[in-house]
Design an enzyme around this catalytic site. Structure first.
Site, PDB file in Angstrom:
ATOM      1  N   GLY A  10       0.820  -1.206   0.000  1.00 13.23           N
ATOM      2  CA  GLY A  10       0.000   0.000   0.000  1.00 13.23           C
ATOM      3  C   GLY A  10       0.855   1.258   0.000  1.00 13.23           C
ATOM      4  O   GLY A  10       2.084   1.207   0.149  1.00 13.23           O
ATOM      5  N   GLN A  11       0.205   2.398  -0.155  1.00 20.42           N
ATOM      6  CA  GLN A  11       0.934   3.656  -0.271  1.00 20.42           C
ATOM      7  C   GLN A  11       1.773   3.961   0.969  1.00 20.42           C
ATOM      8  O   GLN A  11       2.973   4.245   0.871  1.00 20.42           O
ATOM      9  CB  GLN A  11      -0.046   4.802  -0.534  1.00 20.42           C
ATOM     10  CG  GLN A  11      -0.789   4.691  -1.861  1.00 20.42           C
ATOM     11  CD  GLN A  11      -1.591   5.932  -2.160  1.00 20.42           C
ATOM     12  OE1 GLN A  11      -1.062   6.927  -2.633  1.00 20.42           O
ATOM     13  NE2 GLN A  11      -2.887   5.885  -1.874  1.00 20.42           N
ATOM     14  N   ALA A  55      -5.580  -1.902   5.083  1.00 19.76           N
ATOM     15  CA  ALA A  55      -7.014  -1.594   5.182  1.00 19.76           C
ATOM     16  C   ALA A  55      -7.717  -1.983   3.894  1.00 19.76           C
ATOM     17  O   ALA A  55      -7.082  -2.154   2.852  1.00 19.76           O
ATOM     18  CB  ALA A  55      -7.232  -0.106   5.457  1.00 19.76           C
ATOM     19  N   THR A  57      -9.704  -0.338   1.309  1.00 23.95           N
ATOM     20  CA  THR A  57      -9.877   1.067   0.943  1.00 23.95           C
ATOM     21  C   THR A  57     -10.710   1.288  -0.321  1.00 23.95           C
ATOM     22  O   THR A  57     -10.830   2.419  -0.772  1.00 23.95           O
ATOM     23  CB  THR A  57      -8.504   1.733   0.747  1.00 23.95           C
ATOM     24  OG1 THR A  57      -7.775   1.019  -0.266  1.00 23.95           O
ATOM     25  CG2 THR A  57      -7.702   1.735   2.044  1.00 23.95           C
ATOM     26  N   ASP A  97     -10.717  10.502   7.350  1.00 21.27           N
ATOM     27  CA  ASP A  97     -11.676  11.596   7.461  1.00 21.27           C
ATOM     28  C   ASP A  97     -13.106  11.115   7.239  1.00 21.27           C
ATOM     29  O   ASP A  97     -14.063  11.802   7.606  1.00 21.27           O
ATOM     30  CB  ASP A  97     -11.352  12.681   6.439  1.00 21.27           C
ATOM     31  CG  ASP A  97     -11.319  12.151   5.008  1.00 21.27           C
ATOM     32  OD1 ASP A  97     -10.485  11.268   4.735  1.00 21.27           O
ATOM     33  OD2 ASP A  97     -12.125  12.600   4.165  1.00 21.27           O
ATOM     34  N   TYR A 120     -17.540   2.144   4.054  1.00 21.58           N
ATOM     35  CA  TYR A 120     -16.117   2.285   4.367  1.00 21.58           C
ATOM     36  C   TYR A 120     -15.916   3.084   5.651  1.00 21.58           C
ATOM     37  O   TYR A 120     -15.193   2.661   6.558  1.00 21.58           O
ATOM     38  CB  TYR A 120     -15.399   2.959   3.205  1.00 21.58           C
ATOM     39  CG  TYR A 120     -13.975   3.358   3.520  1.00 21.58           C
ATOM     40  CD1 TYR A 120     -12.975   2.403   3.664  1.00 21.58           C
ATOM     41  CD2 TYR A 120     -13.639   4.701   3.669  1.00 21.58           C
ATOM     42  CE1 TYR A 120     -11.672   2.771   3.965  1.00 21.58           C
ATOM     43  CE2 TYR A 120     -12.341   5.079   3.956  1.00 21.58           C
ATOM     44  CZ  TYR A 120     -11.362   4.111   4.102  1.00 21.58           C
ATOM     45  OH  TYR A 120     -10.075   4.488   4.399  1.00 21.58           O
TER      46      TYR A 120
END
Length: 282
Positions: A10-11, A55, A57, A97, A120
């Protein structure tokens, strides 16, 4: 400091591996839909701190795959945190967020009421609740609009579309704070060290500055990349998607600055770095 990271490709997980010596666990080693496997890994670890950078996502897919999203975003983080608490290992967890409903035009503070408007967001909120209830030393880092040179994200999507399109319609009534994954990784590492040194942890917001719209984010991307693309703003109601998105994703980042001395990064500088890495910078 020995760091165990859940997530590998992942990022944020990718950036953690670039910035520090960590043990990163990908899908080939742990199945996040099986919490018992993750618990067994933590029972056997000699790590000083654990970072959950994994996660589910896929926001739109989550609407029809709630059971899987719940396992990965809610149940497994809770089990991870409970096991970490038993072994007295600090646990860091990334949230979003999307736990807020996006109403109003102010900046969301950590103590503001949560009210997710999609699957989500609900699964990530339950993950937060499970981590807190575990009772161990922990830090929950809520962030937003993550981008990097890795995996799928808004910047890479805009660049890909600009290869064949000269005019793009981009949502302009969703406002938020883009955040470079590299800065998130650096923040997690600094927080991990602090937790190992006795910081009590808690819930924190961390996102880039200044706030912007998806349309303006696209325009800045094309300007920095030297792409001649006309960007037309459209309302969220004109963009068909399975999941609703918050209109206001502004996160107030004053608490993390006060407690850790960590300042919000300028996302435009992070964007230059990403475009340079991708070979698009002017």
């Amino acid at each position: 400091m020995k760091i165990l990271v859940f997530g590998k490709t992942g990022q944020v997980a990718t950036e953690l591996q670039r910035q520090a010596k960590v043990v990163a666990l990908g899908r080939d080693l742990v199945d996040l839909t099986d919490p018992s496997i993750c618990a067994a890994v933590l029972d056997a670890t000699d790590a000083d701190v654990i970072i959950n950078a994994a996660a589910y996502t896929a926001v739109d897919h989550a609407e029809s795959q709630e059971a899987v999203a719940t396992l990965i975003n809610s149940t497994t983080p809770r089990i991870m945190a409970e096991t970490a608490a038993i072994h007295k290992i600090p646990f860091l967890h990334i949230s979003t967020d999307y736990v807020f409903d996006g109403s109003g035009d102010g900046q969301w503070r950590e103590e503001d009421p949560v009210n997710p408007i999609n699957v989500y967001g609900r699964t990530k909120l339950r993950g937060e609740e499970g981590v807190r209830a575990a009772g161990g030393v922990h830090a929950i880092l809520r962030t937003s609009w993550v981008f990097s040179a890795h995996r799928n994200n808004f910047v890479k999507t805009m660049l890909r579309l600009s290869e064949t399109e000269s005019v793009l319609n981009v949502v302009e009534d969703q406002i938020g704070k883009p955040t470079p994954a590299a800065d998130i990784a650096a923040t997690l590492l600094k927080m991990a060290e602090a937790l190992c040194d006795g910081h009590p942890g808690g819930t924190y917001h961390y996102a880039g500055k200044p706030w912007t719209s998806w349309k303006a984010f696209a325009c800045e991307t094309f300007a920095q990349a030297g792409r001649q693309v006309e960007v037309k703003g459209i309302p969220s109601s004109s963009y068909l998607s399975a999941a609703r998105r918050p209109l206001n994703s502004r996160l107030d980042c004053s608490r993390i600055a006060a407690d850790f001395g960590i300042r919000a990064p300028d996302w435009r500088a992070g964007l230059r770095d990403v475009l340079t890495e991708l070979g698009y910078a002017k």
